[in-house]
Design an enzyme around this catalytic site. Structure first.
Site, PDB file in Angstrom:
ATOM      1  N   GLN A  10       1.119  -1.202  -0.079  1.00 47.64           N
ATOM      2  CA  GLN A  10       0.308  -0.225   0.263  1.00 47.64           C
ATOM      3  C   GLN A  10       0.682   1.136  -0.205  1.00 47.64           C
ATOM      4  O   GLN A  10       1.804   1.448   0.673  1.00 47.64           O
ATOM      5  CB  GLN A  10      -0.809   0.054   1.122  1.00 47.64           C
ATOM      6  N   SER A  94       3.880  -6.730   3.055  1.00 45.00           N
ATOM      7  CA  SER A  94       3.180  -6.105   3.574  1.00 45.00           C
ATOM      8  C   SER A  94       1.444  -7.033   2.346  1.00 45.00           C
ATOM      9  O   SER A  94       1.942  -8.434   1.784  1.00 45.00           O
ATOM     10  CB  SER A  94       2.305  -5.569   4.069  1.00 45.00           C
ATOM     11  N   LEU A  95       1.208  -6.785   2.035  1.00 47.24           N
ATOM     12  CA  LEU A  95      -0.902  -7.082   1.478  1.00 47.24           C
ATOM     13  C   LEU A  95       0.256  -7.677  -0.057  1.00 47.24           C
ATOM     14  O   LEU A  95      -0.353  -8.255  -0.754  1.00 47.24           O
ATOM     15  CB  LEU A  95      -1.166  -5.637   0.566  1.00 47.24           C
ATOM     16  N   ARG A 119      -9.716  -8.024   4.165  1.00 42.23           N
ATOM     17  CA  ARG A 119      -7.856  -7.732   4.939  1.00 42.23           C
ATOM     18  C   ARG A 119      -8.414  -6.471   5.188  1.00 42.23           C
ATOM     19  O   ARG A 119      -8.154  -5.951   6.384  1.00 42.23           O
ATOM     20  CB  ARG A 119      -6.772  -8.034   4.331  1.00 42.23           C
ATOM     21  N   GLN A 253       0.894 -12.091   9.829  1.00 44.70           N
ATOM     22  CA  GLN A 253       2.170 -10.574   9.103  1.00 44.70           C
ATOM     23  C   GLN A 253       0.707  -9.579   9.719  1.00 44.70           C
ATOM     24  O   GLN A 253       1.365  -8.520   9.393  1.00 44.70           O
ATOM     25  CB  GLN A 253       1.621 -10.856   7.174  1.00 44.70           C
TER      26      GLN A 253
END
Length: 315
Positions: A10, A94-95, A119, A253
């Site tokens: 992000q 991350s994502l 999420r 995570q």
């Protein structure tokens, strides 16, 4: 040459993302259509036209970034005959870890889109707006030790931890607003610059536990296969291939630290990666790679021209 593919997180979203790919390649349009259908929304239209404030919403930005990354992967495969297993490793910030897993066949595109939508929503629900905060600690004196000292000072008044160890010179802290404010003061005392981040929730900290619980349920119901290429996980900074382990790490995570610097150092120094290629929107990870592994080649595949040149380099 050992190749690693990197998938952005992000902050790399921008209005217009993926538009040139969709215009140039039918296989990219297929990916965007599949994601739209999976989510029941015109996400590709939002990506193409905005408005920016809607695209930036976590629940939209996460699947949108994944969609662009997977469009690049599909184009490489279908249009240029470059399979993802040409890479020695994949990793995502991350994502981006979900994008990486979808790229190497561990998750279906449909499941990945739905998981990332959830999420984003779950992370937003976990903490009321205004109660949490994140800040980026930057500058030549900034390293993990400095960030941990700053976070420890913040933790005296509330939850505050290191969220993203991106590279020396860029470490992100996260937690309750008062605690992060205290940590910012400490970081400045220690010689770092501190920039509060314009985010809607304090990601990668214990306050995200409600979101982790939601993701545990969703991931337990999803089909997750062993990846065709080892995924260097955010939580362990090491390659993972076991599906059950990966499922558990994806839950961890949500509240855990993104160990990006360690992941990159391991690939560059322990596993001989000499070429890092960022797949999707933006060039954030390319910049980090150049700082962490200056002896390696680092490039980003954003445009049709980028993809064509990269494919030609592998011929």
């Amino acid at each position: 040459m050992t190749l690693a593919l990197l998938f952005p997180g992000q902050g790399s979203q921008a209005v217009g993302m993926g538009a040139a790919l969709a215009e140039a390649f039918g296989s990219a349009r297929e990916v965007f259509a599949e994601v739209d259908q999976a989510l029941g929304q015109d996400l590709s239209g939002l990506m193409r036209n905005g408005p920016e404030d809607q695209l930036t919403l976590t629940e939209n930005a996460q699947p949108a970034l994944m969609a662009v990354s997977l469009a690049v992967i599909r184009v490489l495969d279908k249009e240029f005959g470059v399979a993802v297993d040409r890479a020695g490793f994949v990793a995502g910030h991350s994502l981006g870890e979900y994008s990486a897993l979808a790229a190497v066949g561990a998750l279906s595109l449909t499941d990945t889109a739905r998981l990332l939508k959830l999420r984003g929503q779950a992370m937003q629900r976990a903490v009321p707006v205004g109660q949490g905060a994140m800040a980026s600690l930057i500058g030549p004196k900034t390293d993990l030790a400095l960030a941990e000292a700053a976070a420890a000072a913040g933790a005296e008044v509330g939850v505050c931890v290191v969220a993203n160890d991106n590279n020396n010179g860029n470490v992100v802290i996260s937690g309750e607003k008062a605690a992060v404010d205290r940590a910012i003061e400490k970081a400045k005392e220690l010689g770092a610059r501190a920039i509060p981040l314009n985010v809607s929730a304090p990601f990668h900290c214990p306050l995200m536990q409600p979101a982790a619980d939601e993701m545990a349920g969703a991931l337990s119901a999803a089909t997750l296969m062993a990846p065709s290429v080892a995924v260097v996980a955010n939580v362990t900074a090491r390659p993972e291939r076991d599906a059950d382990t990966i499922r558990r790490l994806l839950v961890e995570q949500v509240t855990g630290r993104v160990r990006w610097r360690e992941s990159m150092e391991w690939m560059a120094t322990e596993s001989g990666v000499t070429r890092f290629v960022e797949i999707g929107s933006g060039k954030v990870l390319t910049g980090m790679a150049k700082r962490i592994a200056p002896d390696a080649e680092s490039l980003a595949l954003n445009s049709p021209e980028d993809i064509e040149a990269f494919a030609a380099s592998l011929a």
